[in-house]
Scaffold this motif. Structure first.
Motif, PDB file in Angstrom:
ATOM      1  N   VAL A   1      23.089  73.763  33.603  1.00  0.00           N
ATOM      2  CA  VAL A   1      23.600  72.641  32.817  1.00  0.00           C
ATOM      3  C   VAL A   1      25.120  72.620  32.844  1.00  0.00           C
ATOM      4  O   VAL A   1      25.751  71.558  32.941  1.00  0.00           O
ATOM      5  N   SER A   2      25.725  73.815  32.783  1.00  0.00           N
ATOM      6  CA  SER A   2      27.180  73.924  32.838  1.00  0.00           C
ATOM      7  C   SER A   2      27.725  73.378  34.150  1.00  0.00           C
ATOM      8  O   SER A   2      28.724  72.644  34.171  1.00  0.00           O
ATOM      9  N   ASP A   3      27.072  73.716  35.257  1.00  0.00           N
ATOM     10  CA  ASP A   3      27.513  73.223  36.555  1.00  0.00           C
ATOM     11  C   ASP A   3      27.244  71.730  36.710  1.00  0.00           C
ATOM     12  O   ASP A   3      27.955  71.032  37.428  1.00  0.00           O
ATOM     13  N   THR A   4      26.194  71.213  36.028  1.00  0.00           N
ATOM     14  CA  THR A   4      25.807  69.810  36.171  1.00  0.00           C
ATOM     15  C   THR A   4      26.669  68.887  35.321  1.00  0.00           C
ATOM     16  O   THR A   4      27.135  67.842  35.786  1.00  0.00           O
ATOM     17  N   TYR A   5      26.884  69.263  34.055  1.00  0.00           N
ATOM     18  CA  TYR A   5      27.560  68.369  33.115  1.00  0.00           C
ATOM     19  C   TYR A   5      29.002  68.774  32.805  1.00  0.00           C
ATOM     20  O   TYR A   5      29.722  68.016  32.150  1.00  0.00           O
ATOM     21  N   GLY A   6      29.407  69.968  33.238  1.00  0.00           N
ATOM     22  CA  GLY A   6      30.766  70.409  32.974  1.00  0.00           C
ATOM     23  C   GLY A   6      30.808  71.500  31.931  1.00  0.00           C
ATOM     24  O   GLY A   6      30.111  71.435  30.911  1.00  0.00           O
TER      25      GLY A   6
ATOM     26  N   GLY B   1      23.320  79.062  21.359  1.00  0.00           N
ATOM     27  CA  GLY B   1      24.100  80.196  21.820  1.00  0.00           C
ATOM     28  C   GLY B   1      24.088  80.338  23.336  1.00  0.00           C
ATOM     29  O   GLY B   1      25.072  80.779  23.939  1.00  0.00           O
ATOM     30  N   ALA B   2      22.969  79.934  23.961  1.00  0.00           N
ATOM     31  CA  ALA B   2      22.870  80.028  25.411  1.00  0.00           C
ATOM     32  C   ALA B   2      23.887  79.139  26.119  1.00  0.00           C
ATOM     33  O   ALA B   2      24.228  79.386  27.279  1.00  0.00           O
ATOM     34  N   MET B   3      24.353  78.095  25.447  1.00  0.00           N
ATOM     35  CA  MET B   3      25.330  77.193  26.068  1.00  0.00           C
ATOM     36  C   MET B   3      26.748  77.755  26.057  1.00  0.00           C
ATOM     37  O   MET B   3      27.625  77.235  26.759  1.00  0.00           O
ATOM     38  N   LEU B   4      26.985  78.813  25.289  1.00  0.00           N
ATOM     39  CA  LEU B   4      28.360  79.250  25.061  1.00  0.00           C
ATOM     40  C   LEU B   4      28.845  80.299  26.057  1.00  0.00           C
ATOM     41  O   LEU B   4      29.918  80.156  26.641  1.00  0.00           O
ATOM     42  N   VAL B   5      28.090  81.363  26.238  1.00  0.00           N
ATOM     43  CA  VAL B   5      28.620  82.509  26.980  1.00  0.00           C
ATOM     44  C   VAL B   5      28.832  82.224  28.462  1.00  0.00           C
ATOM     45  O   VAL B   5      29.920  82.468  28.996  1.00  0.00           O
ATOM     46  N   PRO B   6      27.827  81.709  29.213  1.00  0.00           N
ATOM     47  CA  PRO B   6      28.071  81.497  30.645  1.00  0.00           C
ATOM     48  C   PRO B   6      29.187  80.500  30.923  1.00  0.00           C
ATOM     49  O   PRO B   6      29.988  80.687  31.846  1.00  0.00           O
ATOM     50  N   SER B   7      29.264  79.436  30.125  1.00  0.00           N
ATOM     51  CA  SER B   7      30.334  78.454  30.327  1.00  0.00           C
ATOM     52  C   SER B   7      31.694  79.061  30.016  1.00  0.00           C
ATOM     53  O   SER B   7      32.697  78.750  30.678  1.00  0.00           O
ATOM     54  N   SER B   8      31.750  79.936  29.017  1.00  0.00           N
ATOM     55  CA  SER B   8      33.012  80.571  28.659  1.00  0.00           C
ATOM     56  C   SER B   8      33.503  81.476  29.778  1.00  0.00           C
ATOM     57  O   SER B   8      34.676  81.438  30.174  1.00  0.00           O
ATOM     58  N   LEU B   9      32.605  82.311  30.309  1.00  0.00           N
ATOM     59  CA  LEU B   9      33.001  83.198  31.405  1.00  0.00           C
ATOM     60  C   LEU B   9      33.348  82.404  32.662  1.00  0.00           C
ATOM     61  O   LEU B   9      34.259  82.766  33.408  1.00  0.00           O
ATOM     62  N   ALA B  10      32.627  81.304  32.894  1.00  0.00           N
ATOM     63  CA  ALA B  10      32.932  80.486  34.064  1.00  0.00           C
ATOM     64  C   ALA B  10      34.327  79.873  33.957  1.00  0.00           C
ATOM     65  O   ALA B  10      35.015  79.707  34.969  1.00  0.00           O
ATOM     66  N   LEU B  11      34.755  79.533  32.745  1.00  0.00           N
ATOM     67  CA  LEU B  11      36.112  79.028  32.552  1.00  0.00           C
ATOM     68  C   LEU B  11      37.146  80.064  32.989  1.00  0.00           C
ATOM     69  O   LEU B  11      38.152  79.734  33.620  1.00  0.00           O
TER      70      LEU B  11
END
Length: 467
Positions: free
Chosen positions: A79-84, A123-133
């Motif tokens: 979702v992070s890669d798809t929507y930002g 919570g699942a939306m937070l960690v991977p997107s944060s590290l990807a930033l």
């Protein structure tokens, strides 16, 4: 004129304004997820006193969150890669705030557990997107140092959670312990509004809905069977049937991931040596870490007779060590390579766990427990930053979102299985013998984590040699 950005976290003060802001956003967004994952441990006795259900309620209160967190964190990477990444972080923060309020208002154990399930999705939306930033905005030694800073402050949240929870339990109510999330969430949303960077998306990214369904059913079935088995026995259809369905669903999940056009877990990631071996080490280390944290704070209250605050304060040395040394360990791992740190750190934690076997019925926290806690905390500090940097550094930045999501899913699912198996590990009751069995299990898993790292991890080539 825009207001100045916040000062950089320890160890990262010489980077541009936008990078400092990104690092703070990544830290605070992950902070709430980690904080809530551990703050609950010290509140478990108070929750059971008010809502009932015994150790089963305690296990489900922890595992409901870890179940959806571990299952959907892989989806969140896609979702992070798809929507930002920035948009997904914003969604996660709002959802986490709403579910935190629902938990604080829960009138019964089933309602609380249902709200914890929903909170895990947020919570699942937070960690991977944060590290990807971080991985997409920092490079080389700066990336290793930034990951070290992120690791130190977010991991400190994991071990500071019991302290914060204990204060709320003793001075007010366990319900208020969940509302504390609203403060860092508000600050992070304000920082997101000030960020000038455009969101990053992948045009070819897709969300794997079938994979998500199979993962949730698989984990849910296995965890349900592990938690309920001590109460009903393996002969009960209410135990073995969910267990079989869960196992088959997990097998179906792996089968589908090998064939899906856009899998939520690209199995090709595991062809990268450091990624594969690093995640195996993560499974062992984080499973043992979750078991250790759960058992200590519950035992100190229910058998040791300590208040929630004092039980939480026993983790304070770990918090201090993580804050002071994690950034430094990340920088050293960037210079010397992660293999030595990932081997020595778990071995030190194994020694710390064995030192906790000194605990006796006539409990003396300072002599019997704290020496082991300090050694354990130092080992954790040596391990976490190099482990994170080794795993994410092995994958190209374009796939950093799914790589970080996979590693976080591994750590959360390891904790999920460990907590689900607490009753089997401690022998059905968390008395002194059960506490000692848990510490031995922790030491064995940590020692295996160090051995896996030594056998499997390879230090990356220096930049000149790689070029």
């Amino acid at each position: 004129m825009s207001a100045p950005a916040p000062s950089g976290p320890p160890g990262v003060t010489d980077v541009p304004r936008e990078q400092r802001l990104i690092l703070w956003i990544a830290i605070l967004a992950s902070f709430v997820s980690f904080l809530d994952g551990t703050i609950v441990n010290v509140a478990l006795p108070a929750i059971v006193d008010e809502l009932g259900g015994g150790i089963t309620t305690q296990q489900w209160t922890v595992d409901a969150y870890l179940l959806t967190l571990g299952a959907f964190i892989l989806v969140a990477g896609s979702v992070s890669d798809t929507y930002g990444r920035i948009r997904v972080i914003r969604w996660g923060l709002v959802g986490f705030a709403v579910t935190s309020i629902l938990i604080a208002l829960a009138p019964s154990a089933p309602v609380l557990i249902a709200a914890r399930l929903l909170q895990g999705v947020a919570g699942a939306m937070l960690v991977p997107s944060s590290l990807a930033l971080i991985t997409s905005n920092f490079r080389g030694a700066a990336q290793a140092k930034a990951i070290g800073t992120w690791t130190g402050l977010t991991s400190a949240a994991m071990v500071a959670g019991p302290i914060i929870g204990g204060l709320f339990v003793d001075l007010a109510s366990w319900r208020l312990a969940f509302l504390i999330n609203v403060v860092p969430i508000g600050v992070t949303l304000w920082m997101l509004a000030r960020l000038e960077q455009r969101d990053v998306r992948r045009d070819d990214a897709r969300v794997d809905y079938l994979g998500a369904f199979l993962c949730v059913v698989g984990l849910g079935g296995v965890v349900f069977a592990l938690i309920e088995e001590p109460n009903l026995g393996w002969g009960s259809p209410l135990v073995w049937l969910p267990g079989v369905v869960g196992a088959l669903s997990l097998a179906g999940f792996l089968w589908w991931q090998a064939r899906a056009r856009a899998p939520m877990l690209p199995l090709s990631l595991f062809t990268v040596r450091n990624f594969a071996w690093g995640n195996l080490a993560t499974w062992l280390v984080y499973g043992a870490l979750s078991l250790n944290g759960f058992v200590i704070v519950v035992y100190l209250q229910e058998e040791g007779g300590l208040s929630a605050t004092v039980a939480g304060l026993t983790t304070l040395p770990i918090t201090i060590l993580m804050i002071l040394l994690s950034s430094r360990m990340g920088a050293l791992a960037g210079q010397w390579g992660p293999r030595l740190f990932m081997t020595a750190g778990p071995a030190i934690m194994a020694v710390g766990a064995l030192m906790m076997l000194l605990v006796r019925e006539d409990l003396n926290v300072w002599r019997q427990l704290m020496p082991g806690v300090v050694v354990f905390g130092f080992g954790l500090t040596v391990t976490v930053s190099p482990l994170t940097a080794a795993i994410l550094g092995a994958i190209e930045p374009e796939r950093s979102g799914i790589a970080s999501a996979t590693n976080n899913a591994v750590s959360r699912i390891a904790g999920l299985i460990a907590i689900a198996g607490v009753a089997a590990i401690v022998g059905g009751e968390l008395d002194l013998d059960g506490f000692h069995r848990a510490m031995i299990a922790t030491a064995v898993a940590m020692a295996l984590g160090g051995l896996v790292s030594w056998l499997g991890i390879r230090n990356p080539a220096p930049p000149a040699e790689a070029a």
